[in-house]
Design a protein around this motif. Structure first.
Motif, mmCIF file in Angstrom:
data_model
loop_
_atom_site.group_PDB
_atom_site.id
_atom_site.type_symbol
_atom_site.label_atom_id
_atom_site.label_comp_id
_atom_site.label_asym_id
_atom_site.label_seq_id
_atom_site.Cartn_x
_atom_site.Cartn_y
_atom_site.Cartn_z
ATOM 1 N N TYR A 113 8.593 11.074 -2.817
ATOM 2 C CA TYR A 113 7.552 10.112 -2.397
ATOM 3 C C TYR A 113 6.882 9.494 -3.623
ATOM 4 C CZ TYR A 113 3.698 8.465 0.626
ATOM 5 O OH TYR A 113 2.786 7.705 1.312
ATOM 6 N N ASN A 153 5.084 1.175 7.070
ATOM 7 C CA ASN A 153 4.296 0.300 6.198
ATOM 8 C C ASN A 153 3.779 -0.913 6.966
ATOM 9 O OD1 ASN A 153 3.166 -0.411 3.817
ATOM 10 N ND2 ASN A 153 5.089 -0.635 2.713
ATOM 11 N N GLN A 161 1.771 8.785 8.064
ATOM 12 C CA GLN A 161 2.390 9.434 6.899
ATOM 13 C C GLN A 161 3.485 10.393 7.337
ATOM 14 O OE1 GLN A 161 1.891 9.021 3.632
ATOM 15 N NE2 GLN A 161 0.359 7.411 3.873
ATOM 16 N N MET A 220 -2.033 3.771 7.574
ATOM 17 C CA MET A 220 -0.596 3.971 7.607
ATOM 18 C C MET A 220 -0.259 5.408 8.025
ATOM 19 S SD MET A 220 2.083 3.753 4.529
ATOM 20 C CE MET A 220 1.401 2.227 3.955
ATOM 21 N N GLN A 279 -6.232 12.184 -6.719
ATOM 22 C CA GLN A 279 -6.281 10.939 -7.499
ATOM 23 C C GLN A 279 -7.548 10.911 -8.360
ATOM 24 O OE1 GLN A 279 -4.285 8.163 -4.170
ATOM 25 N NE2 GLN A 279 -5.403 7.030 -5.665
ATOM 26 N N GLY A 289 6.997 -6.040 -0.179
ATOM 27 C CA GLY A 289 6.518 -4.777 0.392
ATOM 28 C C GLY A 289 5.126 -4.421 -0.072
ATOM 29 N N ASP A 290 4.436 -3.642 0.780
ATOM 30 C CA ASP A 290 3.124 -3.122 0.411
ATOM 31 C C ASP A 290 3.300 -1.720 -0.163
ATOM 32 O OD1 ASP A 290 2.021 -5.359 1.486
ATOM 33 O OD2 ASP A 290 1.662 -4.473 3.450
ATOM 34 N N SER A 291 2.187 -1.170 -0.622
ATOM 35 C CA SER A 291 2.236 0.207 -1.116
ATOM 36 C C SER A 291 2.347 1.157 0.078
ATOM 37 C CB SER A 291 0.971 0.521 -1.893
ATOM 38 O OG SER A 291 0.855 1.897 -2.074
ATOM 39 N N PRO A 292 3.294 2.112 0.023
ATOM 40 C CA PRO A 292 3.422 3.033 1.153
ATOM 41 C C PRO A 292 2.397 4.167 1.083
ATOM 42 C CG PRO A 292 5.118 3.478 -0.430
ATOM 43 C CD PRO A 292 4.302 2.376 -1.005
ATOM 44 N N SER A 293 1.155 3.836 0.872
ATOM 45 C CA SER A 293 0.109 4.849 0.771
ATOM 46 C C SER A 293 -1.203 4.264 1.284
ATOM 47 C CB SER A 293 -0.044 5.269 -0.692
ATOM 48 O OG SER A 293 -1.261 5.918 -0.898
ATOM 49 N N ASN A 294 -2.091 5.144 1.765
ATOM 50 C CA ASN A 294 -3.406 4.682 2.212
ATOM 51 C C ASN A 294 -4.391 4.589 1.057
ATOM 52 O OD1 ASN A 294 -3.112 4.386 5.094
ATOM 53 N ND2 ASN A 294 -2.748 6.590 5.128
ATOM 54 N N PHE A 295 -4.008 5.053 -0.111
ATOM 55 C CA PHE A 295 -4.932 5.104 -1.245
ATOM 56 C C PHE A 295 -4.410 4.346 -2.449
ATOM 57 C CE2 PHE A 295 -5.419 8.941 1.355
ATOM 58 C CZ PHE A 295 -6.678 8.662 1.856
ATOM 59 N N SER A 296 -3.897 3.183 -2.213
ATOM 60 C CA SER A 296 -3.425 2.330 -3.291
ATOM 61 C C SER A 296 -3.358 0.901 -2.762
ATOM 62 C CB SER A 296 -2.048 2.802 -3.748
ATOM 63 O OG SER A 296 -1.524 1.924 -4.697
ATOM 64 N N GLN A 297 -3.829 -0.051 -3.511
ATOM 65 C CA GLN A 297 -3.826 -1.451 -3.086
ATOM 66 C C GLN A 297 -2.860 -2.231 -3.975
ATOM 67 O OE1 GLN A 297 -6.293 -3.524 -0.763
ATOM 68 N NE2 GLN A 297 -5.333 -1.746 0.131
ATOM 69 N N THR A 298 -1.594 -2.083 -3.672
ATOM 70 C CA THR A 298 -0.585 -2.785 -4.464
ATOM 71 C C THR A 298 0.437 -3.441 -3.536
ATOM 72 O OG1 THR A 298 0.705 -0.765 -4.623
ATOM 73 C CG2 THR A 298 -0.723 -1.252 -6.479
ATOM 74 N N GLU A 329 -3.787 14.633 3.831
ATOM 75 C CA GLU A 329 -4.215 13.251 3.591
ATOM 76 C C GLU A 329 -5.565 13.221 2.858
ATOM 77 O OE1 GLU A 329 -2.112 11.069 3.940
ATOM 78 O OE2 GLU A 329 -3.153 9.156 3.896
ATOM 79 N N ILE A 360 5.299 -4.609 -9.611
ATOM 80 C CA ILE A 360 4.216 -4.110 -8.758
ATOM 81 C C ILE A 360 2.945 -4.879 -9.140
ATOM 82 C CG2 ILE A 360 2.850 -2.097 -8.072
ATOM 83 C CD1 ILE A 360 5.771 -1.757 -7.316
ATOM 84 N N LEU A 377 5.529 5.455 -5.206
ATOM 85 C CA LEU A 377 4.087 5.194 -5.271
ATOM 86 C C LEU A 377 3.707 4.696 -6.660
ATOM 87 C CD1 LEU A 377 2.642 8.332 -3.421
ATOM 88 C CD2 LEU A 377 2.874 6.026 -2.527
ATOM 89 N N TRP A 431 -11.591 6.209 -4.501
ATOM 90 C CA TRP A 431 -11.038 6.380 -3.154
ATOM 91 C C TRP A 431 -11.772 7.447 -2.350
ATOM 92 C CZ3 TRP A 431 -8.138 2.728 -1.275
ATOM 93 C CH2 TRP A 431 -7.386 1.955 -2.152
#
Lengths: 172, 355
Positions: free
Chosen positions: A71, A32, A42, A40, A127, B123-132, A120, B168, A75, A135
């Motif tokens: 996971y 992260n 994965q 990031m 989504q 912490g940030d979001s552990p994903s490339n497709f979420s802005q949290t 990815e 969050i 999220l 996205w």
């Protein structure tokens, strides 16, 4: 009864959950923070793709669904989405024998990297399918490329970890 | 072997169906998925804590390698900025206090009157497709879903999920984020007399200085006389055609005051700046210029109170017809480097539960 419990504890699926927990810990902390090119890495996608490449589509898909479900829990996207995506990623990765007859170690590594990049790419599409739009844009290709590249580097190590994790029951 | 394969296929189908059911439940806002996430969180937090401690040196080394030059440059720049802003901050603080006093005297809501909770970003979001981002305060501190989150500079996002001791925060840049905002447009520049001899014949240019008469407004608030409030008036050059029978010439004071127009702010992901759309292209509003400030509009349906600073206009993209322009905005809060945030314990009237 005790032998059954021992079998359960040492089963490949129990090991999968435990190893996934450790990898998820790395995903939410180290990976992260370290973002090469703003993307990031994965490790969960890497693990699912490796499972598919090493043990084939069926076991890979099962492992991917379980890894994805774990996971999902960290999220903010709907619960179950990453599970489906990683399940599909592992299933795709498991299709390597259909394309390569006698897979060598390096062809497996390339397969893991390609499956990771595809996985990815599947994330923003999935989504968008459940209404989380915005996205699907050109950036996803850069993200997929970087994730594929990073996973190419770490694939040899992950293939070994996956081989041990999903090995048939150690006891009995 | 085939029995094993059939068993696995059944398991795959079962897990896939479970995932689809979970997605459906989550999209419907079912509490069961929150319980599932909470339960997993209880099991996973200690593992994450250990991983954080173990990997901290590696993270620090990474930051040291990749960000050293940037940090040095940024430090120099910040020192210079601090020196510049120290003087301005004193004047700004006085203005803010004055503004709050005036709003309080008139019974209008101010940000100072809203309780808040400070929190640390963990912490940030552990994903490339979420802005949290994740913060270390939750429902035990009175935080609820929808509450606005700020840092020292301005608006950062809103709460989207709460747990007992963590929450969050969805950042403004997330494509799912939308908020009603106001664009404060500066007054039009005074018209400059044209050095055209023919034009000089047909129009009369007069310079008029106006003051607010103290007898026109009354107030029931003890000790508060609206007329006593002085507004710094500039000399306004107005080009007017004076009708022959007009007994007096009235120059509207609000011509020199900022004009406001509302629109909707939308995030567009980490690589693209947020935009404001649905701005009315009314004549009264005039031309929006880069640099115009953007603040939250508030209102009974808005999740944020009025007048939280969001950013400034950087680019105006005009569109044909009545669609109105699209404004690209520069956020005042630096979302890439969040450490501490403040959650305003604010809920709009429509969301409040009657006691």
């Amino acid at each position: 009864m005790s032998l059954r419990f021992l079998r359960f504890i040492t089963s490949r699926w129990t090991r999968l959950v435990l190893v996934s927990s450790v990898l998820l810990g790395l995903q939410t902390t180290l990976l992260n923070d370290m973002r090469p090119f703003g993307v990031m890495a994965q490790v969960m996608v890497l693990f699912a793709a490796s499972a598919g490449v090493v043990y084939g589509s069926e076991i890979g898909a099962l492992a991917g669904l379980i890894i994805g479900l774990m996971y999902d829990s960290v999220l903010t996207t709907p619960l179950g989405l990453a599970s489906l995506v990683l399940g599909a990623t592992a299933y795709i990765a498991g299709a390597v024998p259909y394309f390569v007859r006698d897979a060598t170690w390096w062809s497996k590594i390339i397969a893991v990297a390609i499956a990771s990049a595809i996985g990815e790419l599947l994330f923003p599409i999935a989504q968008a399918m459940v209404g989380y739009g915005g996205w699907v844009e050109w950036r996803v290709f850069i993200v997929a490329l970087v994730v594929g590249g990073v996973n190419l580097v770490f694939a040899p190590l992950m293939l070994l970890i996956t081989k041990w994790t999903l090995k048939e029951t150690l006891v009995g | 072997m085939s029995v094993l394969s059939a068993k696995r296929k059944r398991a795959i189908a079962l897990l896939s169906l479970t995932s689809i059911i979970l997605i459906t439940l989550d999209l419907q806002g079912s509490a069961s998925t929150s319980v599932l996430r909470g339960t997993f969180g209880t099991f996973f937090r200690p593992i994450e804590g250990v991983a954080r401690v173990v990997t901290r040196p590696l993270s620090n080394a990474w930051y040291g390698i990749t960000n050293y030059n940037d940090v040095t440059k940024e430090n120099n720049l910040l020192r210079e900025k601090i020196a510049q802003q120290e003087g301005a901050a004193v004047a700004a603080a006085a203005s803010v206090r004055l503004s709050q006093e005036l709003l309080a005297l008139n019974g209008l809501p101010t940000l100072a009157g809203i309780n808040s909770v400070s929190a640390q970003v963990i912490g940030d979001s552990p994903s490339n497709f979420s802005q949290t981002v994740e913060i270390n305060q939750g429902s035990e501190s009175g935080i609820k879903v929808g509450m606005p989150v700020m840092n020292a500079a301005g608006l950062v996002g809103k709460i989207t999920k709460t747990f007992a001791r963590r929450s969050i925060v969805m950042l403004i840049t997330d494509p799912e984020y939308a908020l009603s905002v106001k664009v404060i447009n500066g007054p039009e520049a005074p018209t400059t007399p044209i050095n055209d001899p023919e034009a000089a014949v047909s129009t009369t240019t007069s310079t008029t200085t106006t003051t607010i008469p103290t007898t026109q407004a009354t107030s029931n608030i003890p000790g508060f006389t609206p007329g006593a409030t002085t507004i710094p008036l500039t000399t306004v050059n107005v080009t007017v055609s004076v009708p022959a029978l007009a007994p007096t010439l009235t120059v509207p004071v609000n011509g020199a005051l900022p004009v406001r127009e509302t629109g909707i702010l939308e995030g567009r992901g980490p690589t693209r700046v947020p935009i404001v759309r649905f701005i009315d292209s009314a004549q009264r509003f005039g031309t929006i210029l880069p640099g115009a400030p953007i603040v939250t509009s508030g209102g009974s349906l808005s999740l944020a109170p009025p007048d939280i600073v969001v950013g400034t206009v950087t680019k105006v993209r005009d569109r044909l017809g009545t669609a109105g322009p699209i404004l690209e905005i520069n956020l005042v809060a630096d979302l890439t480097n969040l450490s501490f945030v403040r959650i305003l314990l604010y809920q709009p009237i429509t969301e409040r539960v009657a006691p």
